[in-house]
Write an enzyme that holds these catalytic residues in place. Structure first.
Site, PDB file in Angstrom:
ATOM      1  N   GLU A   1      -4.944   7.506  -2.868  1.00 13.02           N
ATOM      2  CA  GLU A   1      -5.556   6.363  -2.318  1.00 13.02           C
ATOM      3  C   GLU A   1      -5.905   5.336  -3.561  1.00 13.02           C
ATOM      4  OE1 GLU A   1      -4.795   6.252   0.560  1.00 13.02           O
ATOM      5  OE2 GLU A   1      -5.904   4.466   1.287  1.00 13.02           O
TER       6      GLU A   1
ATOM      7  N   HIS B   1       0.902  -0.939  -0.114  1.00 10.78           N
ATOM      8  CA  HIS B   1       0.144  -0.002  -0.144  1.00 10.78           C
ATOM      9  C   HIS B   1       0.789   1.386   0.020  1.00 10.78           C
ATOM     10  CE1 HIS B   1      -3.744   2.239   1.182  1.00 10.78           C
ATOM     11  NE2 HIS B   1      -2.839   3.285   1.536  1.00 10.78           N
ATOM     12  N   GLU B   2       1.929   1.387   0.960  1.00  7.58           N
ATOM     13  CA  GLU B   2       2.649   2.655   1.127  1.00  7.58           C
ATOM     14  C   GLU B   2       3.573   2.722  -0.176  1.00  7.58           C
ATOM     15  OE1 GLU B   2       1.805   4.695   2.971  1.00  7.58           O
ATOM     16  OE2 GLU B   2       0.546   3.383   4.262  1.00  7.58           O
TER      17      GLU B   2
ATOM     18  N   HIS C   1       1.630   4.773  -2.943  1.00  7.17           N
ATOM     19  CA  HIS C   1       1.725   5.963  -2.704  1.00  7.17           C
ATOM     20  C   HIS C   1       3.028   6.438  -3.196  1.00  7.17           C
ATOM     21  CE1 HIS C   1      -1.971   6.822  -0.479  1.00  7.17           C
ATOM     22  NE2 HIS C   1      -1.733   5.732   0.458  1.00  7.17           N
TER      23      HIS C   1
HETATM   24 CO    CO Z   1      -3.029   5.267   1.936  1.00  2.19          CO
END
Ligand code: CO
Length: 449
Positions: free
Chosen positions: A243, A213-214, A217
């Site tokens: 997101e 997830h990170e 980003h």
């Molecule tokens: Co996030």
């Protein structure tokens, strides 16, 4: 101090002159000045004393909320929340325009162009299609999980996180990964992108999916146009757009079967003892297990947007009606029962779980669900250019990265979310892609008709 600077005569004059001469500015500066001018107009509408008073309230509210949460005592937070709501309603009135009224004012701050009308359409589709699916899955026998009750050495988890950085082509010369209580990413331009992760010995998949997830980003930040570094336009275009990228990598790629066909052997080689009896198929089912649970941040891919829907409906009530704050916990609990079919035993696991409202962030939550939905629409477009199932099973995700770079990342925040959706998918946001994606994936996973 920064606020005082932005309210000074010189600053205001400077922005106004630039805005009046916008046609003579270069393209980047043009977009920068438009943004700054819009923020300035908003800022000038709110009396300085009120903003200062509110800032003090918000800074106190954090510890009051934390204390109420730890002690499971909503009453302790009630009057502070009531004050925060009072200011936000006043704030909305100050900022209202011909086009934006009520809750729309706040929604637009977090996601330009999104309104109650659009979100209502989105959530009512989820209510009609996803709530029944969740209830159906909920009625099935729960999954037997053979990964439970095992411990996973943290250094080995870090070794796998390091491997994932290479799979996602994270440029380690322009960023790093460290640890924190809650994982996050912060970018200072394309050359300094910092990620954190959190490792739990008894929960292997937590660090794996936080990491992906990170890294999602981070990929957005690293792949932005370097010319935009140290302008106001670097990095992501909006909350939901950021997101959308993290969740695209985490869920659409990271929780796919093909991804693990390639990478499960590596994980198994690191945890050869712990995973020796766990087959690829079991692992795949485990990481996609649907469970109606109480805590948003721990929710699975399918039930996650329902947690958001609860918060969205309560925010609408808060901003646009005279609902009494003492009634909010029971409304919360009622909605959890309705959408997720579960009883909320304590406010700590209910309305007190998130920090957002204590920070005065109303209108933020819906962007989380919107991000996932943007991602599903991008997937549909990506499949027209790439053999998706094949490329996510390759040694690394460079082809996925390249597609997202060209269609989204490179623009930084020079485009609005709607413009980016049109560039990347050929049309404005349409929630049906997300609903279809979820229905297909989970109907297949649970062998439903
Ligand atoms: Co996030």
């Amino acid at each position: 101090m920064s606020y005082r600077l932005e309210r000074s005569e010189e600053y205001i004059e400077c922005v106004k002159v630039l805005y009046e001469n916008i046609d003579s500015l270069d393209d980047v500066l043009k977009v920068e000045i438009k943004k700054v001018y819009k923020d300035l107009l908003n800022s000038l509408k709110v009396p300085m004393e009120e903003l200062v008073e509110y800032s003090i309230l918000i800074s106190k509210a954090q510890s009051i909320w934390a204390d109420a949460k730890v002690n499971n005592d909503y009453k302790k937070f009630e009057s502070t929340l009531s004050e925060i709501i009072k200011f936000n309603k006043k704030y909305v009135k100050y900022l209202e325009t011909e086009e934006l009224k009520g809750y729309d004012v706040l929604l637009d701050i977090y996601e330009e162009g999104m309104t109650k009308e659009k979100y209502d359409k989105f959530f009512s589709l989820l209510k009609a299609e996803i709530v029944p699916l969740v209830h159906k899955i909920n009625s099935l026998e729960p999954l037997e999980v053979s990964l439970k009750d095992k411990l996973f050495d943290i250094n080995k988890q870090k070794e796998f996180a390091n491997y994932l950085m290479d799979v996602m082509c994270f440029d380690k010369s322009r960023g790093l990964i460290k640890e924190s209580e809650h994982p996050f990413t912060s970018g200072y331009g394309t050359t300094d992108v910092r990620i954190t992760n959190h490792y739990y010995e008894d929960l292997l998949i937590s660090s794996i999916f936080s990491c992906i997830h990170e890294l999602g980003h981070a990929t957005y930040e690293q792949q932005s146009n370097p010319d935009l570094d140290s302008t106001l336009l670097g990095g992501g275009a909006s909350m939901a757009m950021h997101e959308s990228q993290s969740r695209f990598y985490e869920n659409i790629v990271g929780r796919s079967y093909e991804f693990w066909v390639r990478h499960y052997p590596k994980l198994k080689s690191i945890f050869s003892e712990e995973l020796k009896d766990v087959t690829l198929d079991e692992f795949y089912k485990y990481i996609n297990n649907v469970e109606c649970s109480l805590i948003r941040t721990e929710a699975d891919e399918l039930t996650y947007p329902l947690h958001i829907m609860v918060r969205y409906e309560i925010e609408k009530l808060i901003i646009e009606s005279d609902v009494d704050v003492c009634e909010l916990p029971s409304i919360w609990n009622k909605l959890y029962k309705e959408y997720l079919g579960i009883d909320v035993p304590t406010d700590k696991e209910g309305i007190l779980q998130d920090v957002h409202w204590a920070g005065g962030s109303f209108g933020y939550f819906p962007t989380y669900a919107l991000g996932s939905a943007y991602g599903a629409q991008m997937l549909d477009a990506m499949k027209k250019d790439l053999d998706f199932e094949k490329v996510i099973g390759e040694e690394n995700l460079s082809k996925i990265n390249a597609w997202l770079k060209e269609k989204i990342h490179i623009f930084g925040s020079t485009k609005t979310p709607d413009e980016l959706m049109k560039i990347s998918t050929g049309k404005s946001f349409d929630a049906s892609y997300y609903v279809e994606y979820l229905k297909n994936k989970f109907t297949k996973l649970y062998n439903l008709k």
